[in-house]
Design a protein around this motif. Structure first.
Motif, short mmCIF file in Angstrom:
data_model
loop_
_atom_site.label_atom_id
_atom_site.label_comp_id
_atom_site.label_asym_id
_atom_site.label_seq_id
_atom_site.Cartn_x
_atom_site.Cartn_y
_atom_site.Cartn_z
N TYR A 403 52.56 37.20 54.66
CA TYR A 403 51.61 38.07 53.49
C TYR A 403 50.63 37.39 53.29
CZ TYR A 403 55.52 41.62 52.67
OH TYR A 403 56.50 42.50 53.03
N ARG A 404 49.57 38.00 53.15
CA ARG A 404 47.95 37.17 52.61
C ARG A 404 47.66 38.14 51.48
NH1 ARG A 404 48.06 35.58 57.72
NH2 ARG A 404 47.50 33.27 58.19
N CYS A 405 46.74 37.52 50.49
CA CYS A 405 46.01 38.06 49.42
C CYS A 405 44.87 38.17 50.03
CB CYS A 405 46.41 37.45 48.14
SG CYS A 405 45.18 38.07 46.95
N VAL A 406 44.07 39.22 49.92
CA VAL A 406 42.78 39.29 50.55
C VAL A 406 41.80 40.00 48.99
CG1 VAL A 406 41.00 40.42 51.91
CG2 VAL A 406 43.32 39.97 52.58
N VAL A 407 40.90 38.72 48.59
CA VAL A 407 40.05 39.37 47.57
C VAL A 407 38.63 39.61 48.04
CG1 VAL A 407 39.10 38.46 45.24
CG2 VAL A 407 41.73 38.08 46.11
N SER A 408 38.04 40.79 47.64
CA SER A 408 36.39 41.06 47.75
C SER A 408 35.95 40.99 46.42
CB SER A 408 36.53 42.56 48.44
OG SER A 408 37.02 42.56 49.79
N VAL A 409 34.96 40.23 46.27
CA VAL A 409 34.27 40.10 45.02
C VAL A 409 33.00 40.80 45.11
CG1 VAL A 409 33.50 38.27 43.47
CG2 VAL A 409 35.27 37.78 44.77
N TYR A 410 32.72 41.60 43.88
CA TYR A 410 31.32 42.19 43.86
C TYR A 410 30.70 41.69 42.79
CZ TYR A 410 33.88 45.83 46.72
OH TYR A 410 34.34 46.48 47.82
N ALA A 411 30.16 40.43 42.98
CA ALA A 411 29.48 39.71 41.95
C ALA A 411 28.20 40.52 41.23
CB ALA A 411 28.57 38.51 42.70
N GLY A 412 28.46 40.69 39.93
CA GLY A 412 27.44 41.39 39.39
C GLY A 412 27.67 42.83 38.92
N GLU A 413 28.73 43.28 39.78
CA GLU A 413 28.95 44.75 39.81
C GLU A 413 30.44 45.04 39.36
OE1 GLU A 413 26.93 47.08 40.77
OE2 GLU A 413 25.47 45.99 41.79
N ARG A 414 30.33 45.25 38.09
CA ARG A 414 31.78 45.57 37.42
C ARG A 414 32.28 46.64 38.24
NH1 ARG A 414 35.05 41.66 35.29
NH2 ARG A 414 36.55 42.74 34.05
N ASN A 415 31.84 47.68 38.21
CA ASN A 415 32.34 49.05 38.81
C ASN A 415 31.38 49.39 40.20
OD1 ASN A 415 34.52 49.65 37.17
ND2 ASN A 415 32.90 49.97 35.45
N PRO A 416 31.46 48.75 41.25
CA PRO A 416 30.71 49.12 42.41
C PRO A 416 30.95 50.40 42.87
CG PRO A 416 32.82 47.54 43.03
CD PRO A 416 32.73 47.59 41.55
N GLY A 417 29.90 51.02 43.66
CA GLY A 417 30.08 52.42 43.92
C GLY A 417 31.09 52.19 45.50
N VAL A 418 31.31 53.23 46.02
CA VAL A 418 32.11 53.29 47.27
C VAL A 418 31.29 52.73 48.61
CG1 VAL A 418 33.35 54.70 48.92
CG2 VAL A 418 33.28 55.34 46.52
N SER A 419 30.18 52.69 48.45
CA SER A 419 29.31 52.31 49.72
C SER A 419 28.60 50.84 49.24
CB SER A 419 28.35 53.18 49.80
OG SER A 419 27.32 53.40 48.64
N THR A 420 29.01 50.36 48.15
CA THR A 420 28.42 49.11 47.93
C THR A 420 29.05 47.89 48.64
OG1 THR A 420 28.03 49.88 45.64
CG2 THR A 420 28.17 47.46 45.85
N PRO A 421 28.56 47.15 49.44
CA PRO A 421 29.07 45.88 50.33
C PRO A 421 29.49 44.96 49.35
CG PRO A 421 26.80 45.83 50.53
CD PRO A 421 26.91 47.18 49.42
N ALA A 422 30.85 44.24 49.47
CA ALA A 422 31.11 43.29 48.69
C ALA A 422 30.39 41.95 48.80
CB ALA A 422 32.47 42.87 49.14
N THR A 423 30.15 41.26 47.71
CA THR A 423 29.42 40.03 48.05
C THR A 423 30.11 38.89 48.94
OG1 THR A 423 28.74 40.38 45.70
CG2 THR A 423 28.29 38.19 46.53
N LEU A 424 31.45 38.86 48.76
CA LEU A 424 32.46 38.01 49.41
C LEU A 424 33.63 38.34 49.51
CD1 LEU A 424 32.14 35.06 50.82
CD2 LEU A 424 32.80 34.48 48.38
N THR A 425 34.46 38.09 50.88
CA THR A 425 35.71 38.37 51.02
C THR A 425 36.45 37.14 51.63
OG1 THR A 425 35.23 40.75 51.38
CG2 THR A 425 37.32 39.91 52.01
N GLN A 426 37.66 36.83 50.56
CA GLN A 426 38.10 35.55 51.06
C GLN A 426 39.68 35.93 51.19
OE1 GLN A 426 37.77 31.99 48.96
NE2 GLN A 426 35.67 31.78 49.92
#
Length: 633
Positions: A403-426
């Protein structure tokens, strides 16, 4: 007649003069009056046409000051270095006043810094290279020099301290003009980046966003998409004493936004030819911005660490923690749990594909992956800021894996849209989950009950005795598969679902799944031909019946059994234990009606054969006897 001749004599010189004038020399300057600002450049284009001689023409510029009572003053010439009058000699020598050539017959007078006494009427003169002196050799345009009233300032500069990725940036610039002439103001926010950074405005310079002379908001080419998405805005606010305030906002800065920012104000006027001319401009440096990358601080951890071993039916609890998020940045998080393990629930991490178990969107909505049954058998929660848990109330053998936890961060976007790319995924380190199931033994035996010979149209009945030996509740799930009758010399093949090898001789075709009785008692029929039924006769006895069998229903039948166990919470799971029965070959014989035709066919064939033999024998003997009689004669 005489009147007509007189008219012709008058008209001919006029036509000749008109034809010559078509080829007359003509000099062009922009229509005036032109208004320009003291301290800023003046550029006056001048062109000549309809000339004879070389393509490269010479130009001389004169100035008639308003207070000079019509006296001309030589400014600069393309052919005479000693042409400028005393007030212009030093300025021409230093290059502040010069003639720039656009082509052989087009030049422009450039005064780098206008002075108040440069006001007057400018004349562009072209020395003659024509065979005859005709046409216009010069023209003039009035130029008014107005005072510089352009103001620009800022209220707060950038400190140069690193700003986290995703933080909001606000830049403020004040600008205004106080002119008696009708002029417009434009304001631009820009950035100077690294020396090697390419841009539309020059090396290392980018226009971010501006309000142009017509009050339209115009993003720079590199920022158009962010402007359309609402990430960058520019607002004009009314100020005092004709000085307005311009506020630029970046909702979430990115690493490429690093650089030196400036504000530029420009004064514009519309000339009599309806073209807009920039007559003044000032640039003010706001300061340096350094964006700290999120990847330098973000880390994802999962617990428990390493490897976990549980009994089947026990709860599985995994925790994911997001560390290093800047507190001053409002960011949305997409948290996912993924699992990679064997598809059959074997050793954890031994292969298979990585699948999504569950996810929580930035707005807190939880959804489950391919196994939707987990929606009622598990939960995913945000237990604290930056901490998320995954719970499976009753773990199954198929839950084994990494099992792994995958987190995508939308920096400065509290409620990003569906097409908004993630700032960073770790991704976190893997947690290996092993599940120990109870010892389960499965056995299956298939046989064909005794009875009359099976014929086409009969009912085929097959019995499968499947037993499951384990502690606790268990059920068997039974499937029936059929291969065509093996041909002599065929090769052995395995079943696609089970490693079953048919007895010699075998066939090379894939088996057909006939029917199944699921662990919960639901019967499933997969064939589209004959009518098929399957039922459980007793705790471990299962019956398959094929009604009104056709020749396609004969073949080699095999019974496959899988064991399902029940966890403490009442849920059923596949234990992974399975068994394959022996192969039962089913032949269909011909019906009685079909057998009646056999002697008839044989009898007719035999009669024809005997007749042909007799006739051939008699004919052969007769011919031989006739031949002997002819020989005696």
């Amino acid at each position: 007649m005489r009147t007509a001749m007189a008219s012709m004599k008058t008209l001919f010189p006029c036509l000749l003069w008109g034809l010559q004038c078509v080829l007359c020399r003509d000099v062009f300057l922009p229509p005036g009056t032109l208004y320009r600002v003291a301290g800023f450049p003046l550029s006056l284009p001048c062109a000549v046409s309809g000339y004879d001689g070389p393509r490269t023409q010479d130009f001389e510029w004169f100035l008639i000051r308003d207070d000079a009572e019509g006296r001309q003053m030589g400014v600069v010439s393309t052919r005479d270095e000693g042409f400028p009058y005393a007030p212009f000699q030093a300025r021409v020598k230093s290059g502040e006043v010069r003639v720039e050539r656009d082509s052989g017959d087009k030049v422009r007078l450039v005064i780098q810094r206008l002075r108040a006494d440069d006001q007057g009427k400018y004349e562009c003169y072209t020395p003659s290279t024509d065979t005859t002196y005709q046409g216009n050799y010069s023209t003039t345009v009035p130029v008014k020099v107005i005072p510089d009233t352009l103001q620009i300032s800022f209220s707060r500069s950038l400190s140069g301290q690193p700003v986290p990725e995703g933080a909001e940036l606000t830049l403020t610039c004040s600008a205004g003009i106080q002119s008696e002439q009708l002029t417009h103001l434009s304001v631009t926010f820009g950035k100077r980046g690294e020396a090697g950074e390419a841009s539309e405005s020059g090396v290392g310079v980018r226009e971010v966003i501006s309000i142009d002379k017509l009050l339209a908001v115009v993003p720079g080419p590199a920022y158009r998409k962010r402007y359309e998405d609402g990430e960058i805005t520019l607002e004009k606010r009314n100020g005092e004493a004709g000085v307005d305030v311009y506020v630029m906002k970046m909702r979430a800065v990115r690493p490429p936004d690093t650089g030196a920012y400036f504000c530029e104000a420009s004064q514009w006027i519309r000339d009599p030819d309806r073209s807009w001319q920039k007559i003044a401009q000032r640039t003010l440096d706001i300061g340096n911005l350094t964006v700290q990358r999120l990847a330098e601080s973000l880390s994802i951890t999962s617990s428990p660490k390493g490897e976990v071993t549980l009994q089947v039916g026990s709860p599985l609890i995994l925790t994911c923690e997001v560390l290093g998020l800047p507190s001053e940045v409002s960011s949305g998080l997409l948290v996912q749990w993924t699992k990679k393990g064997s598809e059959s629930g074997g050793v954890a991490g031994s292969g298979g594909v990585e699948v999504e178990v569950a996810r929580m969107s930035p707005n807190g909505v939880v959804s489950w992956g391919d196994d939707l049954s987990r929606a009622s058998g598990g939960s995913m929660e945000k237990v604290a800021e930056g901490r998320y848990s995954l719970k499976l109330f009753s773990a199954r053998p198929l839950d084994s894996g990494v099992y792994r936890c995958v987190v995508s961060v939308y920096a400065g976007e509290r409620n990003p849209g569906v097409s908004t790319p993630a700032t960073l995924t770790q991704r976190s380190e893997g947690v290996t989950v092993n599940l120990k199931s109870k010892d389960v033994l499965v056995a299956a035996v298939a046989h064909l009950p005794r009875g009359p010979l099976l014929k086409r149209g009969s009912t085929i009945t097959l019995i499968c005795n499947a037993t499951v030996t384990t502690t606790g509740p268990a059920q068997a799930q039974v499937q029936w598969l059929r291969w065509p009758i093996p041909e002599r010399g065929g090769k052995k093949i395995p079943s696609p679902a089970f490693d079953v090898t048919l007895p010699d001789p075998s066939v090379q075709k894939r088996p057909i799944l006939v029917a199944a009785l699921m662990y919960d008692g639901v019967a499933k029929i997969y064939t589209n031909g004959s009518e098929v039924s399957v039922e459980r006769l007793s705790a471990g006895s299962y019956r398959l019946r094929v009604h009104a069998a056709t020749m396609e229903d004969q073949g080699v039948y095999v019974c496959h059994a899988q064991a399902f166990g029940q966890d403490p919470h009442g849920g059923w799971y596949n234990t992974g234990a399975k068994a394959e029965s022996n192969a039962v070959t089913v032949y269909l014989y011909a019906r009685a009606a079909d057998l009646v035709l056999i002697p008839l066919v044989i009898g007719v064939s035999s009669s024809l054969f005997v007749g042909i033999v007799i006739i051939a024998t008699v004919t052969c003997c007769f011919m031989k006897r006739l031949a002997r009689q002819r020989a005696i004669k």
